[in-house]
Design a protein around this motif. Structure first.
Motif, mmCIF file in Angstrom:
data_model
loop_
_atom_site.group_PDB
_atom_site.id
_atom_site.type_symbol
_atom_site.label_atom_id
_atom_site.label_comp_id
_atom_site.label_asym_id
_atom_site.label_seq_id
_atom_site.Cartn_x
_atom_site.Cartn_y
_atom_site.Cartn_z
ATOM 1 N N UNK A 68 39.420 -5.208 -15.244
ATOM 2 C CA UNK A 68 38.989 -4.337 -14.154
ATOM 3 C C UNK A 68 39.911 -4.448 -12.946
ATOM 4 N N UNK A 69 40.362 -5.659 -12.642
ATOM 5 C CA UNK A 69 41.159 -5.816 -11.435
ATOM 6 C C UNK A 69 42.551 -5.185 -11.567
ATOM 7 N N UNK A 70 42.942 -4.800 -12.773
ATOM 8 C CA UNK A 70 44.211 -4.097 -12.976
ATOM 9 C C UNK A 70 44.018 -2.621 -13.324
ATOM 10 N N UNK A 71 42.797 -2.159 -13.469
ATOM 11 C CA UNK A 71 42.537 -0.801 -13.959
ATOM 12 C C UNK A 71 42.617 0.232 -12.846
ATOM 13 N N UNK A 72 42.804 1.518 -13.256
ATOM 14 C CA UNK A 72 42.897 2.606 -12.292
ATOM 15 C C UNK A 72 41.935 3.752 -12.606
ATOM 16 N N UNK A 73 41.313 3.763 -13.781
ATOM 17 C CA UNK A 73 40.536 4.914 -14.229
ATOM 18 C C UNK A 73 39.262 5.162 -13.442
ATOM 19 N N UNK A 74 38.823 6.402 -13.476
ATOM 20 C CA UNK A 74 37.535 6.768 -12.861
ATOM 21 C C UNK A 74 36.369 6.228 -13.680
ATOM 22 N N UNK A 83 28.381 -2.336 -6.720
ATOM 23 C CA UNK A 83 27.742 -3.634 -6.956
ATOM 24 C C UNK A 83 28.723 -4.799 -6.807
ATOM 25 N N UNK A 84 29.952 -4.512 -6.372
ATOM 26 C CA UNK A 84 30.861 -5.568 -5.964
ATOM 27 C C UNK A 84 31.875 -6.030 -6.995
ATOM 28 N N UNK A 85 31.500 -6.087 -8.254
ATOM 29 C CA UNK A 85 32.415 -6.534 -9.308
ATOM 30 C C UNK A 85 31.864 -6.070 -10.647
ATOM 31 N N UNK A 86 32.757 -6.015 -11.639
ATOM 32 C CA UNK A 86 32.345 -5.523 -12.953
ATOM 33 C C UNK A 86 31.578 -6.595 -13.721
ATOM 34 N N UNK A 87 32.208 -7.747 -13.932
ATOM 35 C CA UNK A 87 31.638 -8.765 -14.806
ATOM 36 C C UNK A 87 31.786 -10.135 -14.154
ATOM 37 N N UNK A 88 30.732 -10.942 -14.226
ATOM 38 C CA UNK A 88 30.702 -12.255 -13.586
ATOM 39 C C UNK A 88 31.522 -13.255 -14.397
ATOM 40 N N UNK A 89 32.604 -13.741 -13.829
ATOM 41 C CA UNK A 89 33.511 -14.664 -14.514
ATOM 42 C C UNK A 89 32.842 -15.976 -14.909
ATOM 43 N N UNK A 90 31.702 -16.302 -14.293
ATOM 44 C CA UNK A 90 31.011 -17.556 -14.570
ATOM 45 C C UNK A 90 30.172 -17.523 -15.837
ATOM 46 N N UNK A 91 29.973 -16.334 -16.401
ATOM 47 C CA UNK A 91 29.037 -16.182 -17.510
ATOM 48 C C UNK A 91 29.737 -16.305 -18.857
ATOM 49 N N UNK A 92 29.189 -17.171 -19.711
ATOM 50 C CA UNK A 92 29.662 -17.278 -21.086
ATOM 51 C C UNK A 92 28.822 -16.412 -22.033
ATOM 52 N N UNK A 93 27.858 -15.713 -21.507
ATOM 53 C CA UNK A 93 27.003 -14.802 -22.254
ATOM 54 C C UNK A 93 26.161 -14.010 -21.269
ATOM 55 N N UNK A 94 25.508 -12.966 -21.754
ATOM 56 C CA UNK A 94 24.633 -12.127 -20.927
ATOM 57 C C UNK A 94 25.391 -11.383 -19.832
ATOM 58 N N UNK A 95 26.691 -11.222 -19.982
ATOM 59 C CA UNK A 95 27.446 -10.529 -18.943
ATOM 60 C C UNK A 95 27.064 -9.060 -18.854
ATOM 61 N N UNK A 102 39.691 -12.775 -6.933
ATOM 62 C CA UNK A 102 40.782 -12.409 -7.836
ATOM 63 C C UNK A 102 40.970 -13.483 -8.889
ATOM 64 N N UNK A 103 41.115 -13.077 -10.133
ATOM 65 C CA UNK A 103 41.366 -14.005 -11.232
ATOM 66 C C UNK A 103 42.865 -14.249 -11.333
#
Length: 332
Positions: free
Chosen positions: A74-80, A159-171, A321-322
């Motif tokens: 997501x942090x590198x993407x450009x699409x709508x 909602x601030x971000x796409x996916x929570x980097x802390x989650x190993x499941x349920x993302x 940022x990752x």
């Protein structure tokens, strides 16, 4: 309107070429395909480089997780629109057009999915997943898009971000509950999204792999992520597994009390064995399979043990940022 397909990978060399071909065929000239890699060592990188897609990889020191891959892309993407899929999937060629049309016609919907067809039903885990079903897999409004789908960038930004980097499941559930809390809907179309092939290994070996990779800690991690947030009560209501884990804890406590309080230890042990056998029998009848019943109960115990480990794990800012590097750019 452009689409960014984000493919998260970690050692997906076996199926990645077919995945990329399906994604490139579906996305069209105005879209982009991003491979978000979490440190593959099996040839995944070399395969991705051959297809001329955007390839990004976490930097040394970053810890891979199910939630990190989508956010990296997501942090590198450009699409709508943002389409999330795994490196062992085949994207249906008609899905993107149908999903984009649905989102354009329904401006309050933040994400749309379709049917995920499990191709590896020889593995007990994937067979169990298909047999138990769940409302989130039915066509119509849903609370999450398990298995991937197409999201509106505007909704993700809200909602601030796409996916929570802390989650190993349920993302996917975490993203869904945050979107719904912000007023966005989610919808599953009665149309194919992708074929999913999964791991070709013994289900018990997969269970051990998921314990070592911390995947099983996802329930505890998503609870921790929601603690103190407005969407906590929605999460407690909608994760049906929480009731199951509570029952597992209660059952374990009851067995322990039997072992401690019944004077005749032989009888106490027999009562415990009978109780466990009864639970396995009930699950076997439910799934119409003794092997599935036994595996289900074993998986419960592993997941219940992992929950507190996930809940008390330290968290990093999910919107930060990752640390990563670009290995190739599609427009280079």
């Amino acid at each position: 309107m452009s689409v960014s397909i984000i493919i998260k990978t970690l050692n997906e060399a076996e199926r990645l070429a077919a995945t990329l071909e399906s994604a490139l065929a579906a996305v069209g000239p105005d879209g982009e395909v991003i491979v978000a890699d979490s440190g593959s060592t099996d040839g995944t990188i070399e395969i991705a480089l051959r297809y001329g897609v955007t390839l990004v990889q976490i930097a040394p020191g970053e810890q891979p997780s199910c939630g990190l891959g989508p956010q990296l892309g997501y942090q590198y993407s450009k699409g709508d629109y943002l389409c999330l899929m795994d490196g062992d999937m085949l994207l249906d060629p008609q899905f993107l057009a149908k999903a984009v049309a649905f989102l354009q016609a329904n401006p309050s919907v933040g994400g749309v999915g379709g049917r995920v067809v499990e191709m590896n039903l020889e593995n007990l885990e994937f067979a169990r997943r298909m047999s138990r079903g769940g409302a989130e897999y039915n066509a119509g409004p849903v609370d999450r898009l398990n298995g991937g789908g197409l999201y509106r960038r505007e909704a993700v930004a809200a909602v601030g971000y796409l996916s929570d980097r802390n989650l190993h499941g349920y993302e996917e559930f975490d993203l869904g509950v945050r979107m719904r809390q912000a007023g966005w809907g989610l919808y599953r179309l009665d149309t194919p999204f992708a074929q999913h092939f999964g791991y070709r290994m013994n289900a018990y070996a997969l269970l051990l792999r998921r314990w070592r990779s911390k995947y099983l800690r996802g329930t505890g991690e998503v609870l921790r992520a929601a603690t103190g947030k407005p969407h906590l009560w929605s999460l407690l209501r909608d994760i049906r597994e929480l009731k199951l884990w509570a029952a597992v804890y209660a059952g374990a406590l009851a067995l322990l009390l039997v072992l401690l309080l019944v004077p005749n230890k032989g009888l106490a042990l027999l009562l415990c064995v009978v109780a466990i056998a009864a639970v396995i029998g009930i699950m076997s009848l439910k799934h119409r399979s003794l092997s599935l019943g036994l595996y289900s109960v074993t998986a419960w115990l592993f997941m219940a043990a992992a929950l507190p480990l996930g809940y008390f794990k330290p968290r990093r800012d999910p919107a930060a940022w990752i640390d990563s590097r670009v290995l190739s750019k599609a427009d280079a």
